[in-house]
Scaffold this motif. Sequence first.
Motif, mmCIF file in Angstrom:
data_model
loop_
_atom_site.group_PDB
_atom_site.id
_atom_site.type_symbol
_atom_site.label_atom_id
_atom_site.label_comp_id
_atom_site.label_asym_id
_atom_site.label_seq_id
_atom_site.Cartn_x
_atom_site.Cartn_y
_atom_site.Cartn_z
ATOM 1 N N MET A 1 5.532 -11.752 -8.601
ATOM 2 C CA MET A 1 5.291 -11.393 -7.480
ATOM 3 C C MET A 1 4.328 -10.153 -7.600
ATOM 4 O O MET A 1 4.521 -9.230 -8.362
ATOM 5 C CB MET A 1 6.474 -10.638 -6.927
ATOM 6 C CG MET A 1 6.324 -10.027 -5.517
ATOM 7 S SD MET A 1 7.680 -9.619 -4.695
ATOM 8 C CE MET A 1 7.642 -7.644 -4.941
ATOM 9 N N THR A 2 3.316 -10.267 -6.911
ATOM 10 C CA THR A 2 2.436 -9.054 -6.903
ATOM 11 C C THR A 2 2.640 -7.819 -5.828
ATOM 12 O O THR A 2 3.044 -8.334 -4.696
ATOM 13 C CB THR A 2 0.906 -9.559 -6.953
ATOM 14 O OG1 THR A 2 0.418 -10.475 -7.799
ATOM 15 C CG2 THR A 2 -0.241 -8.535 -7.146
ATOM 16 N N ILE A 3 2.665 -6.830 -6.156
ATOM 17 C CA ILE A 3 2.701 -5.574 -5.425
ATOM 18 C C ILE A 3 1.510 -4.673 -5.434
ATOM 19 O O ILE A 3 0.954 -4.549 -6.264
ATOM 20 C CB ILE A 3 4.174 -4.662 -5.729
ATOM 21 C CG1 ILE A 3 4.452 -3.836 -4.555
ATOM 22 C CG2 ILE A 3 3.786 -4.040 -7.134
ATOM 23 C CD1 ILE A 3 5.733 -2.920 -4.931
ATOM 24 N N THR A 4 1.231 -4.364 -3.978
ATOM 25 C CA THR A 4 -0.066 -3.583 -3.748
ATOM 26 C C THR A 4 0.256 -2.352 -3.191
ATOM 27 O O THR A 4 1.614 -2.169 -2.706
ATOM 28 C CB THR A 4 -1.178 -4.306 -2.735
ATOM 29 O OG1 THR A 4 -0.254 -4.397 -1.596
ATOM 30 C CG2 THR A 4 -1.446 -5.557 -3.352
ATOM 31 N N LEU A 5 -0.720 -1.300 -3.062
ATOM 32 C CA LEU A 5 -0.240 -0.201 -2.448
ATOM 33 C C LEU A 5 0.244 -0.069 -0.939
ATOM 34 O O LEU A 5 0.972 0.700 -0.535
ATOM 35 C CB LEU A 5 -1.645 0.774 -2.573
ATOM 36 C CG LEU A 5 -2.134 1.428 -3.874
ATOM 37 C CD1 LEU A 5 -3.408 1.959 -3.672
ATOM 38 C CD2 LEU A 5 -0.945 2.372 -4.194
ATOM 39 N N THR A 6 -0.187 -1.124 -0.465
ATOM 40 C CA THR A 6 0.101 -1.417 0.946
ATOM 41 C C THR A 6 1.695 -1.680 1.350
ATOM 42 O O THR A 6 2.435 -1.409 2.163
ATOM 43 C CB THR A 6 -0.546 -2.258 1.860
ATOM 44 O OG1 THR A 6 -0.483 -3.561 1.193
ATOM 45 C CG2 THR A 6 -2.006 -1.946 1.978
ATOM 46 N N THR A 7 2.222 -2.203 0.151
ATOM 47 C CA THR A 7 3.844 -2.532 0.242
ATOM 48 C C THR A 7 4.716 -1.661 0.443
ATOM 49 O O THR A 7 5.507 -1.536 1.390
ATOM 50 C CB THR A 7 4.198 -3.507 -0.918
ATOM 51 O OG1 THR A 7 2.911 -4.529 -1.111
ATOM 52 C CG2 THR A 7 5.505 -4.074 -0.931
ATOM 53 N N PRO A 8 4.775 -0.584 -0.364
ATOM 54 C CA PRO A 8 5.569 0.748 -0.176
ATOM 55 C C PRO A 8 5.143 1.455 0.864
ATOM 56 O O PRO A 8 5.950 1.855 1.816
ATOM 57 C CB PRO A 8 5.600 1.201 -1.535
ATOM 58 C CG PRO A 8 4.275 0.639 -2.098
ATOM 59 C CD PRO A 8 4.003 -0.377 -1.769
ATOM 60 N N ALA A 9 3.852 1.170 1.452
ATOM 61 C CA ALA A 9 3.406 1.953 2.697
ATOM 62 C C ALA A 9 4.294 1.282 3.918
ATOM 63 O O ALA A 9 4.337 2.022 5.050
ATOM 64 C CB ALA A 9 1.970 2.110 2.663
ATOM 65 N N LEU A 10 4.596 0.248 3.837
ATOM 66 C CA LEU A 10 5.189 -0.458 5.050
ATOM 67 C C LEU A 10 6.658 0.201 5.289
ATOM 68 O O LEU A 10 6.712 0.388 6.555
ATOM 69 C CB LEU A 10 5.642 -2.002 4.605
ATOM 70 C CG LEU A 10 4.137 -2.844 4.681
ATOM 71 C CD1 LEU A 10 4.661 -4.221 4.303
ATOM 72 C CD2 LEU A 10 3.393 -2.870 5.890
ATOM 73 N N LEU A 11 7.523 0.837 4.084
ATOM 74 C CA LEU A 11 8.400 1.646 4.510
ATOM 75 C C LEU A 11 8.089 2.869 5.262
ATOM 76 O O LEU A 11 9.326 3.529 5.763
ATOM 77 C CB LEU A 11 9.174 1.675 3.206
ATOM 78 C CG LEU A 11 9.989 0.407 2.678
ATOM 79 C CD1 LEU A 11 10.580 0.822 1.373
ATOM 80 C CD2 LEU A 11 10.784 -0.408 3.703
ATOM 81 N N PHE A 12 7.085 3.358 5.170
ATOM 82 C CA PHE A 12 6.922 4.855 5.782
ATOM 83 C C PHE A 12 7.515 5.178 7.209
ATOM 84 O O PHE A 12 7.988 6.039 7.557
ATOM 85 C CB PHE A 12 5.421 5.136 5.567
ATOM 86 C CG PHE A 12 5.075 5.942 4.357
ATOM 87 C CD1 PHE A 12 5.503 5.186 3.113
ATOM 88 C CD2 PHE A 12 4.464 7.058 3.984
ATOM 89 C CE1 PHE A 12 5.220 5.730 1.740
ATOM 90 C CE2 PHE A 12 3.865 7.640 2.805
ATOM 91 C CZ PHE A 12 4.515 6.860 1.628
ATOM 92 N N PRO A 13 6.978 4.248 8.000
ATOM 93 C CA PRO A 13 7.168 4.374 9.454
ATOM 94 C C PRO A 13 9.030 4.186 9.728
ATOM 95 O O PRO A 13 9.468 4.926 10.405
ATOM 96 C CB PRO A 13 6.692 3.366 10.104
ATOM 97 C CG PRO A 13 5.524 2.692 9.339
ATOM 98 C CD PRO A 13 5.952 3.063 7.884
ATOM 99 N N ALA A 14 9.545 3.186 8.892
ATOM 100 C CA ALA A 14 10.745 3.240 9.112
ATOM 101 C C ALA A 14 11.726 4.500 8.724
ATOM 102 O O ALA A 14 12.622 4.918 9.023
ATOM 103 C CB ALA A 14 11.423 1.954 8.383
ATOM 104 N N ILE A 15 11.240 4.857 7.601
ATOM 105 C CA ILE A 15 12.027 5.837 6.764
ATOM 106 C C ILE A 15 11.732 7.099 7.679
ATOM 107 O O ILE A 15 12.583 7.722 7.895
ATOM 108 C CB ILE A 15 11.317 6.322 5.445
ATOM 109 C CG1 ILE A 15 11.889 5.111 4.373
ATOM 110 C CG2 ILE A 15 12.122 7.395 4.789
ATOM 111 C CD1 ILE A 15 11.206 5.120 3.162
#
Length: 136
Positions: free
Chosen positions: A1-15
């Motif tokens: 599985m490839t992870i990019t910079l945008t993957t963890p950024a998806l959690l920002f609004p939820a957190i």
Amino acid sequence: MTITLTTPALLFPAISLLLLAYTNRFLALGARVRELHSQYRDTPDIQLQGQIANLRHRVVLIRNMQILGVSSLFSCVFCMLMLFAGWEILGKLVFALSLVLMMSSLTVSLRELQISVRALHLHLSDFDELTPTSNK
């Protein structure tokens, strides 16, 4: 599985929304503790003492929720730094840690919610005793 910079950024609004909700709960409990403490100083009552103890426990849980939530956000940012540096494996591990921290925060939130609902039921129990039941 490839992870990019945008993957963890998806959690920002939820957190961010979770932390805002946690802060609002903390502020509401803080105001209620101050109010009950003032009442208790005027007229000491065992019931008020129990309510204050319950709120104290809930404040500790909310503090833990916030610590876990902030740690999750920090881990997301650190994950992005690792990915930016090209350390994909370490980035994946740190992202997994941020997900575990988020789940832990949500678990503590569920526990605090259970305690809150139980306290409300206890508070309303005397109302149930005073309200006549209708026979239909």
